[in-house]
Design a protein around this motif. Structure first.
Motif, mmCIF file in Angstrom:
data_model
loop_
_atom_site.group_PDB
_atom_site.id
_atom_site.type_symbol
_atom_site.label_atom_id
_atom_site.label_comp_id
_atom_site.label_asym_id
_atom_site.label_seq_id
_atom_site.Cartn_x
_atom_site.Cartn_y
_atom_site.Cartn_z
ATOM 1 N N PRO A 59 0.801 -1.225 0.000
ATOM 2 C CA PRO A 59 0.000 0.000 0.000
ATOM 3 C C PRO A 59 0.831 1.272 0.000
ATOM 4 O O PRO A 59 0.431 2.272 -0.589
ATOM 5 N N ALA A 60 2.001 1.231 0.650
ATOM 6 C CA ALA A 60 2.828 2.441 0.731
ATOM 7 C C ALA A 60 3.237 2.941 -0.650
ATOM 8 O O ALA A 60 3.474 4.131 -0.845
ATOM 9 N N ALA A 61 3.302 2.027 -1.607
ATOM 10 C CA ALA A 61 3.704 2.437 -2.952
ATOM 11 C C ALA A 61 2.666 3.334 -3.610
ATOM 12 O O ALA A 61 2.964 4.039 -4.575
ATOM 13 N N TYR A 62 1.437 3.325 -3.099
ATOM 14 C CA TYR A 62 0.368 4.122 -3.687
ATOM 15 C C TYR A 62 0.005 5.316 -2.813
ATOM 16 O O TYR A 62 -0.929 6.040 -3.113
ATOM 17 N N ALA A 63 0.731 5.510 -1.728
ATOM 18 C CA ALA A 63 0.480 6.654 -0.849
ATOM 19 C C ALA A 63 1.245 7.871 -1.338
ATOM 20 O O ALA A 63 1.937 8.547 -0.592
ATOM 21 N N SER A 64 1.160 8.130 -2.613
ATOM 22 C CA SER A 64 1.817 9.289 -3.203
ATOM 23 C C SER A 64 0.976 9.743 -4.389
ATOM 24 O O SER A 64 -0.011 9.109 -4.745
ATOM 25 N N GLY A 65 1.381 10.852 -5.000
ATOM 26 C CA GLY A 65 0.583 11.367 -6.104
ATOM 27 C C GLY A 65 -0.756 11.881 -5.627
ATOM 28 O O GLY A 65 -1.743 11.830 -6.354
ATOM 29 N N LEU A 66 -0.806 12.382 -4.398
ATOM 30 C CA LEU A 66 -2.077 12.774 -3.797
ATOM 31 C C LEU A 66 -2.381 14.241 -4.011
ATOM 32 O O LEU A 66 -3.499 14.678 -3.786
ATOM 33 N N THR A 67 -1.393 14.999 -4.402
ATOM 34 C CA THR A 67 -1.562 16.433 -4.613
ATOM 35 C C THR A 67 -1.309 16.756 -6.077
ATOM 36 O O THR A 67 -0.369 16.240 -6.683
ATOM 37 N N THR A 68 -2.137 17.611 -6.635
ATOM 38 C CA THR A 68 -2.036 17.988 -8.037
ATOM 39 C C THR A 68 -1.993 19.508 -8.153
ATOM 40 O O THR A 68 -2.748 20.195 -7.462
ATOM 41 N N HIS A 69 -1.103 19.994 -8.987
ATOM 42 C CA HIS A 69 -1.071 21.438 -9.249
ATOM 43 C C HIS A 69 -1.245 21.673 -10.747
ATOM 44 O O HIS A 69 -0.697 20.935 -11.574
ATOM 45 N N LEU A 70 -2.019 22.715 -11.090
ATOM 46 C CA LEU A 70 -2.170 23.091 -12.486
ATOM 47 C C LEU A 70 -2.281 24.605 -12.589
ATOM 48 O O LEU A 70 -2.646 25.289 -11.622
ATOM 49 N N ALA A 71 -1.958 25.107 -13.757
ATOM 50 C CA ALA A 71 -2.093 26.532 -14.039
ATOM 51 C C ALA A 71 -2.614 26.693 -15.453
ATOM 52 O O ALA A 71 -2.227 25.940 -16.357
ATOM 53 N N THR A 72 -3.498 27.675 -15.648
ATOM 54 C CA THR A 72 -4.038 27.918 -16.977
ATOM 55 C C THR A 72 -4.273 29.409 -17.156
ATOM 56 O O THR A 72 -4.545 30.135 -16.192
ATOM 57 N N ALA A 73 -4.114 29.873 -18.379
ATOM 58 C CA ALA A 73 -4.298 31.286 -18.686
ATOM 59 C C ALA A 73 -4.926 31.407 -20.064
ATOM 60 O O ALA A 73 -4.736 30.547 -20.932
ATOM 61 N N ASP A 74 -5.691 32.491 -20.278
ATOM 62 C CA ASP A 74 -6.304 32.701 -21.590
ATOM 63 C C ASP A 74 -5.899 34.057 -22.157
ATOM 64 O O ASP A 74 -5.213 34.863 -21.503
ATOM 65 N N ALA A 75 -6.342 34.306 -23.383
ATOM 66 C CA ALA A 75 -5.938 35.519 -24.090
ATOM 67 C C ALA A 75 -6.498 36.783 -23.448
ATOM 68 O O ALA A 75 -5.977 37.878 -23.663
ATOM 69 N N ALA A 76 -7.560 36.639 -22.653
ATOM 70 C CA ALA A 76 -8.174 37.798 -22.006
ATOM 71 C C ALA A 76 -7.452 38.204 -20.730
ATOM 72 O O ALA A 76 -7.831 39.181 -20.092
ATOM 73 N N GLY A 77 -6.431 37.441 -20.344
ATOM 74 C CA GLY A 77 -5.670 37.777 -19.154
ATOM 75 C C GLY A 77 -6.110 37.077 -17.889
ATOM 76 O O GLY A 77 -5.582 37.362 -16.808
ATOM 77 N N ASN A 78 -7.063 36.171 -18.007
ATOM 78 C CA ASN A 78 -7.484 35.394 -16.840
ATOM 79 C C ASN A 78 -6.475 34.288 -16.553
ATOM 80 O O ASN A 78 -6.047 33.580 -17.476
ATOM 81 N N VAL A 79 -6.090 34.140 -15.306
ATOM 82 C CA VAL A 79 -5.112 33.128 -14.906
ATOM 83 C C VAL A 79 -5.643 32.392 -13.675
ATOM 84 O O VAL A 79 -6.103 33.015 -12.721
ATOM 85 N N VAL A 80 -5.587 31.062 -13.724
ATOM 86 C CA VAL A 80 -5.962 30.232 -12.580
ATOM 87 C C VAL A 80 -4.743 29.436 -12.147
ATOM 88 O O VAL A 80 -4.100 28.778 -12.972
ATOM 89 N N THR A 81 -4.410 29.496 -10.878
ATOM 90 C CA THR A 81 -3.299 28.751 -10.298
ATOM 91 C C THR A 81 -3.876 27.900 -9.175
ATOM 92 O O THR A 81 -4.322 28.440 -8.164
ATOM 93 N N LEU A 82 -3.886 26.588 -9.354
ATOM 94 C CA LEU A 82 -4.682 25.711 -8.492
ATOM 95 C C LEU A 82 -3.852 24.554 -7.960
ATOM 96 O O LEU A 82 -3.209 23.835 -8.726
#
Length: 234
Positions: free
Chosen positions: A42-65
């Protein structure tokens, strides 16, 4: 993980084509046959629990999550039939009053949280988006990437790929093997305990970022080869 070729290959190597395997049985048992083929670690799968992403569009909206489950499968409760699991971050509260920790569990209190998605602005305009998974190492990895961009002027991809270190208790420091041996030697002479990691270690995070070019305004993406992130532009 279950659909990856690496996982399939690892499972295939557990099979002995010349001899029948002994299995654990059809239900959980306190005592297992000594030669039983275990379902996995089980310890081998106790990782990869957090995810980060970022996205931006031409209108200047940016999401950092940055999103996390806390532990493997979070609290084990999914919302209806959505497949979305709830986290178990209350697990990270301190419960021993002797610690006198600010993170000691108490009514109406929020748990200490190490997620640190970041956006940087210059003169009111978006400049940089950064973030990473990596438990409490998030607070160290994020700063290192930020300094690479702001102080050393690195492109976003170079800032993410640069060698990283992680400071633990006492004087113990983990450093990726790409740091020069001379650097590690000097730190050892100062009294640090240096543990050398793989050259590209997932234990120091998996940063993702977006940098706005100061002159052209173009959005430049960066993704960490230490984990499974990538950049898409369209």
């Amino acid at each position: 993980v279950l659909l990856s070729k690496d996982y399939a290959q690892a499972q295939r190597q557990r099979l002995d084509r010349h001899q029948a395997a002994v299995v654990c049985g059809e239900r959980a048992m306190a005592e297992l046959h000594a030669a039983a083929l275990r379902p996995g670690v089980p310890a081998a799968y106790a990782s990869g629990l957090t995810t980060h992403l970022a996205t931006a569009d031409a209108a200047g909206n940016v999401v950092t999550l940055t999103q996390t489950l806390g532990n493997a499968f979070g609290c084990g409760v999914a919302i209806g039939d959505t497949g979305i699991l709830l986290n178990d971050m209350t697990y990270w509260f301190e419960i021993d009053p002797a610690t006198q920790s600010p993170n000691l569990i108490a009514p109406w209190k929020r748990v200490d949280f190490c997620l640190a998605p970041m956006q940087v602005f210059r003169d009111g305009a978006f400049c940089l988006s950064l973030g990473t998974p990596g438990s409490y190492g998030i607070l160290q990895t994020t700063v290192q990437m930020l300094l690479h961009c702001l102080d050393f002027g690195m492109p976003i991809q170079a800032a993410i790929e640069a060698p990283r270190f992680r400071y633990f208790e006492g004087r113990r420091v983990e450093m990726e093997g790409r740091f020069p041996a001379e650097t590690r030697q000097v730190l050892s002479q100062l009294g640090h305990q240096i543990d050398v990691l793989d050259p590209w270690s997932p234990s120091v995070g998996g940063g993702q970022g977006i940098l706005r070019h100061p002159e052209s305004g173009a959005l430049l993406g960066g993704a960490d080869p230490r984990r499974d992130g990538y950049v898409v532009g369209f």
